[in-house]
Design a protein around this motif. Structure first.
Motif, mmCIF file in Angstrom:
data_model
loop_
_atom_site.group_PDB
_atom_site.id
_atom_site.type_symbol
_atom_site.label_atom_id
_atom_site.label_comp_id
_atom_site.label_asym_id
_atom_site.label_seq_id
_atom_site.Cartn_x
_atom_site.Cartn_y
_atom_site.Cartn_z
ATOM 1 N N THR A 156 -3.925 2.270 -33.233
ATOM 2 C CA THR A 156 -3.104 1.872 -34.383
ATOM 3 C C THR A 156 -2.281 3.063 -34.845
ATOM 4 O OG1 THR A 156 -4.827 2.431 -35.996
ATOM 5 C CG2 THR A 156 -4.776 0.157 -35.164
ATOM 6 N N LEU A 157 -1.098 2.775 -35.358
ATOM 7 C CA LEU A 157 -0.213 3.796 -35.932
ATOM 8 C C LEU A 157 0.266 3.293 -37.282
ATOM 9 C CD1 LEU A 157 1.450 6.485 -35.438
ATOM 10 C CD2 LEU A 157 3.321 4.969 -34.777
ATOM 11 N N VAL A 158 0.113 4.107 -38.299
ATOM 12 C CA VAL A 158 0.543 3.738 -39.653
ATOM 13 C C VAL A 158 1.583 4.750 -40.113
ATOM 14 C CG1 VAL A 158 -0.167 3.524 -42.064
ATOM 15 C CG2 VAL A 158 -1.604 2.580 -40.254
ATOM 16 N N ALA A 159 2.685 4.245 -40.641
ATOM 17 C CA ALA A 159 3.746 5.102 -41.162
ATOM 18 C C ALA A 159 4.113 4.650 -42.568
ATOM 19 C CB ALA A 159 4.976 5.060 -40.255
ATOM 20 N N GLN A 160 4.435 5.630 -43.406
ATOM 21 C CA GLN A 160 4.871 5.334 -44.776
ATOM 22 C C GLN A 160 6.310 5.800 -44.932
ATOM 23 O OE1 GLN A 160 3.092 7.601 -48.000
ATOM 24 N NE2 GLN A 160 3.004 5.778 -49.299
ATOM 25 N N HIS A 161 7.181 4.853 -45.275
ATOM 26 C CA HIS A 161 8.608 5.144 -45.458
ATOM 27 C C HIS A 161 9.188 4.070 -46.366
ATOM 28 C CE1 HIS A 161 12.919 5.428 -44.637
ATOM 29 N NE2 HIS A 161 12.684 6.652 -44.205
ATOM 30 N N PRO A 162 10.071 4.420 -47.319
ATOM 31 C CA PRO A 162 10.570 3.417 -48.280
ATOM 32 C C PRO A 162 11.344 2.272 -47.647
ATOM 33 C CG PRO A 162 11.736 5.523 -48.491
ATOM 34 C CD PRO A 162 10.558 5.767 -47.623
ATOM 35 N N ASN A 163 11.907 2.454 -46.434
ATOM 36 C CA ASN A 163 12.690 1.374 -45.815
ATOM 37 C C ASN A 163 11.845 0.461 -44.921
ATOM 38 O OD1 ASN A 163 16.177 1.546 -44.715
ATOM 39 N ND2 ASN A 163 14.930 -0.202 -45.308
ATOM 40 N N LEU A 164 10.547 0.735 -44.822
ATOM 41 C CA LEU A 164 9.685 -0.134 -44.019
ATOM 42 C C LEU A 164 9.408 -1.468 -44.705
ATOM 43 C CD1 LEU A 164 7.136 2.453 -42.560
ATOM 44 C CD2 LEU A 164 8.945 1.237 -41.350
ATOM 45 N N ASP A 165 9.919 -1.637 -45.924
ATOM 46 C CA ASP A 165 9.811 -2.941 -46.580
ATOM 47 C C ASP A 165 10.898 -3.899 -46.103
ATOM 48 O OD1 ASP A 165 11.987 -1.693 -47.683
ATOM 49 O OD2 ASP A 165 11.577 -2.336 -49.742
ATOM 50 N N ASN A 166 11.782 -3.415 -45.227
ATOM 51 C CA ASN A 166 12.899 -4.254 -44.792
ATOM 52 C C ASN A 166 13.082 -4.141 -43.282
ATOM 53 O OD1 ASN A 166 14.922 -6.071 -45.192
ATOM 54 N ND2 ASN A 166 16.151 -4.770 -46.540
ATOM 55 N N ILE A 167 11.978 -4.313 -42.537
ATOM 56 C CA ILE A 167 12.033 -4.257 -41.083
ATOM 57 C C ILE A 167 12.640 -5.552 -40.547
ATOM 58 C CG2 ILE A 167 10.622 -4.265 -38.983
ATOM 59 C CD1 ILE A 167 8.748 -2.309 -40.278
ATOM 60 N N THR A 168 13.652 -5.390 -39.697
ATOM 61 C CA THR A 168 14.307 -6.549 -39.093
ATOM 62 C C THR A 168 13.659 -6.917 -37.769
ATOM 63 O OG1 THR A 168 16.397 -5.960 -40.139
ATOM 64 C CG2 THR A 168 16.501 -7.463 -38.241
ATOM 65 N N GLU A 169 13.357 -5.903 -36.950
ATOM 66 C CA GLU A 169 12.756 -6.171 -35.641
ATOM 67 C C GLU A 169 12.020 -4.937 -35.139
ATOM 68 O OE1 GLU A 169 14.026 -8.021 -31.251
ATOM 69 O OE2 GLU A 169 15.546 -7.632 -32.785
ATOM 70 N N VAL A 170 10.851 -5.189 -34.516
ATOM 71 C CA VAL A 170 10.094 -4.155 -33.799
ATOM 72 C C VAL A 170 10.061 -4.585 -32.344
ATOM 73 C CG1 VAL A 170 7.898 -2.941 -33.587
ATOM 74 C CG2 VAL A 170 8.714 -3.642 -35.845
ATOM 75 N N PHE A 171 10.496 -3.729 -31.441
ATOM 76 C CA PHE A 171 10.822 -4.174 -30.094
ATOM 77 C C PHE A 171 9.638 -4.184 -29.121
ATOM 78 C CE2 PHE A 171 14.821 -2.985 -31.994
ATOM 79 C CZ PHE A 171 15.674 -3.990 -31.566
ATOM 80 N N SER A 172 8.739 -3.218 -29.170
ATOM 81 C CA SER A 172 7.675 -3.153 -28.158
ATOM 82 C C SER A 172 6.286 -2.988 -28.746
ATOM 83 C CB SER A 172 7.945 -1.992 -27.186
ATOM 84 O OG SER A 172 9.183 -2.171 -26.533
ATOM 85 N N PHE A 173 6.153 -3.030 -30.054
ATOM 86 C CA PHE A 173 4.853 -2.979 -30.721
ATOM 87 C C PHE A 173 4.691 -4.223 -31.572
ATOM 88 C CE2 PHE A 173 4.943 1.990 -31.099
ATOM 89 C CZ PHE A 173 4.727 2.089 -29.730
ATOM 90 N N ASP A 174 3.437 -4.539 -31.903
ATOM 91 C CA ASP A 174 3.162 -5.490 -32.973
ATOM 92 C C ASP A 174 3.231 -4.754 -34.299
ATOM 93 O OD1 ASP A 174 2.907 -8.093 -32.071
ATOM 94 O OD2 ASP A 174 0.873 -7.778 -31.331
ATOM 95 N N TYR A 175 3.431 -5.491 -35.369
ATOM 96 C CA TYR A 175 3.650 -4.858 -36.670
ATOM 97 C C TYR A 175 3.061 -5.721 -37.778
ATOM 98 C CZ TYR A 175 6.344 -4.875 -41.030
ATOM 99 O OH TYR A 175 6.713 -4.936 -42.352
ATOM 100 N N LYS A 176 2.444 -5.065 -38.754
ATOM 101 C CA LYS A 176 1.976 -5.724 -39.966
ATOM 102 C C LYS A 176 2.227 -4.798 -41.153
ATOM 103 C CE LYS A 176 -1.738 -8.689 -38.171
ATOM 104 N NZ LYS A 176 -3.206 -8.941 -38.199
ATOM 105 N N VAL A 205 3.247 5.657 -25.099
ATOM 106 C CA VAL A 205 3.780 4.336 -25.462
ATOM 107 C C VAL A 205 4.918 4.578 -26.438
ATOM 108 C CG1 VAL A 205 1.674 3.003 -25.074
ATOM 109 C CG2 VAL A 205 2.038 4.098 -27.277
ATOM 110 N N GLN A 206 5.888 3.666 -26.459
ATOM 111 C CA GLN A 206 7.033 3.860 -27.348
ATOM 112 C C GLN A 206 7.650 2.532 -27.740
ATOM 113 O OE1 GLN A 206 10.232 6.015 -25.292
ATOM 114 N NE2 GLN A 206 9.229 5.557 -23.349
ATOM 115 N N SER A 207 8.346 2.560 -28.846
ATOM 116 C CA SER A 207 9.019 1.364 -29.349
ATOM 117 C C SER A 207 10.175 1.801 -30.239
ATOM 118 C CB SER A 207 8.048 0.492 -30.144
ATOM 119 O OG SER A 207 8.699 -0.656 -30.655
ATOM 120 N N GLU A 208 10.988 0.836 -30.625
ATOM 121 C CA GLU A 208 12.079 1.080 -31.568
ATOM 122 C C GLU A 208 11.965 0.106 -32.729
ATOM 123 O OE1 GLU A 208 15.895 1.192 -29.718
ATOM 124 O OE2 GLU A 208 15.326 2.758 -28.286
#
Length: 445
Positions: free
Chosen positions: A320-340, A373-376
């Motif tokens: 698991t990878l967790v990131a904190q950033h103010p713009n993560l409340d407006n994610i449009t698409e995650v390309f190669s990872f799952d996201y919650k 592993v990587q994603s955008e």
């Protein structure tokens, strides 16, 4: 006296913060060990012990959990299903039936997958691996059954065990005392009848990264499209003392067969945790997370996340990878990872948990050509807050497998060149220039 009192208060606050093991991004995260007495026996009881992982993004990896406790009296374990005690202890006082474990301080581990069905119960036998609750709630539980002898045979005579310990798989967890709680209620398979345990007690265990390790286990590096500078992980970010490392092309890897050995050990589910064998780097971290600000569009911007494993002795399963950033409340698409989203405080939605796609990249392999592993991530801009200035485009915190990573110092972040202009200013300037050109053309004509 007042300065001394202030220093004492600060010291006590620091110690309490470590003891309580408070995680601001997962304030309610804990592991709860629940004992449900299901039936009485002539000299004791049969209990189902359930280990629930209520941590949003911290799992228990192989070689799995280890639970220990101290009996209140001279109890013994007659038999177990779904788990086993690691030592039998001294059972010489028994002549006929020999207990499974006679130790006053038993240590219990999960059974491995594939054991005979008559040794299993529900939610057992995964080699001690428990998923994070936020990643896979159905797999965030483990259980076993224990038949206890020379114990109380009623609610009044049973004495709850004490001094609980939990390894998951290493140190870091602190367990509180067992507390008797209202009996657990169960539904029958047809959901038409309720039954309940004869007695229930809970043990709550919390995790502290400070207790687990003196140093972080991961670090973060940054780069961006608007600056050629690559900000690396800090030197010795994860400590350089007493660590063994090899170069990526070292003959030692080929001679000792470290790649194959690590793969075989993971497949067998060994409980013996090998010392890390790291690829030699300046940061000496087992894992590096790289955040690259990749592209800027009119209404969106894109970041690339890459996770690299530098440990030749470790595969990270269900990472698991967790990131904190103010713009993560407006994610449009995650390309190669799952996201919650990780929403710890009501409407504040600035934290995201990323994890691998099942059967695609949910395994971060050991160091080597496949150890990454990587994603955008594509995010929609908020015109009132978006900027590339002062490192705003980089995360505030990053966690890998529940442990906070070492961030670069703020003054080292890639800076926006002085010649660069904000998008709004650039568009306004362009409109003004166009208007002047049109006016000149009209005057000349």
């Amino acid at each position: 006296m007042e300065p001394r009192c202030s220093l004492l208060v600060l010291a006590l606050a620091a110690m309490l913060s470590v003891a309580v093991a408070y995680d601001p991004l997962d304030p309610n995260g804990n592991i709860t060990i629940k004992w449900d007495i299901m039936s009485w026996t002539p000299d004791g009881y049969v209990a189902v012990v359930t280990i629930n992982n209520f941590q949003m993004y911290r799992q228990i990896m192989a070689p799995g959990w280890t639970v220990g406790w101290t009996w209140a009296k001279r109890e013994v374990i007659w038999s177990m299903l779904g788990a086993q005690a690691t030592e039998q202890g001294d059972c010489s006082r028994f002549k006929a039936n020999i207990p499974h474990c006679c130790k006053r301080t038993p240590t219990v581990v999960d059974l491995l997958p594939g054991v005979p069905y008559n040794q299993q119960i529900a939610n057992c036998c995964r080699g001690g691996v428990i998923s994070a609750y936020g990643q896979d709630p159905a797999a965030a539980v483990s259980a076993f059954q224990v038949s206890v002898g020379q114990a109380g045979t009623t609610n009044r005579t049973v004495k709850v065990p004490k001094n609980f310990t939990l390894l998951g798989p290493g140190p870091g967890y602190t367990c509180g005392p067992a507390k008797v709680v209202p009996s657990t209620v169960f539904l029958t398979p047809d959901r038409r009848r309720k039954t309940q345990a004869l007695m229930t007690w809970n043990v709550t265990c919390t995790y502290s990264q400070h207790l687990a390790s003196k140093y972080p286990s991961c670090c973060v590096s940054f780069s961006s499209f608007y600056n050629d500078t690559i900000v690396p992980c800090a030197k010795c970010a994860c400590g350089c003392e007493h660590k063994t490392c090899v170069q990526g092309d070292s003959k030692r890897l080929a001679v000792t067969g470290k790649h194959e050995h690590a793969h075989a050990a993971a497949a067998r589910g060994h409980r013996d945790k090998e010392a890390p064998l790291l690829q030699c780097t300046t940061h000496m971290c087992p894992v590096r997370v790289h955040w690259h600000v990749k592209l800027n569009y009119k209404e969106y911007w894109r970041a690339k996340i890459a996770i690299t494993n530098f440990n030749y002795h470790m595969n990270y399963t269900q990472w698991t990878l967790v990131a904190q950033h103010p713009n993560l409340d407006n994610i449009t698409e995650v390309f190669s990872f799952d996201y919650k989203p990780v929403v710890a405080y009501g409407s504040i939605n600035d934290t995201a948990m990323f994890y691998g796609l099942k059967y695609f990249n949910d395994h971060l392999m050991q160091a080597g050509p496949y150890g990454n592993v990587q994603s955008e991530v594509l995010m929609r801009k908020d015109a009132s807050t978006f900027t590339f200035r002062q490192g705003w485009a980089f995360p505030r915190k990053v966690y890998f497998n529940g442990d906070e990573c070492q961030m670069p110092p703020p003054d080292a972040y890639p800076y926006l060149p002085n010649s660069a202009l904000p998008a709004a200013a650039a568009s306004s300037l362009g409109a003004a220039v166009a208007a002047v050109v049109v006016l000149l053309v009209m005057i000349v004509a």
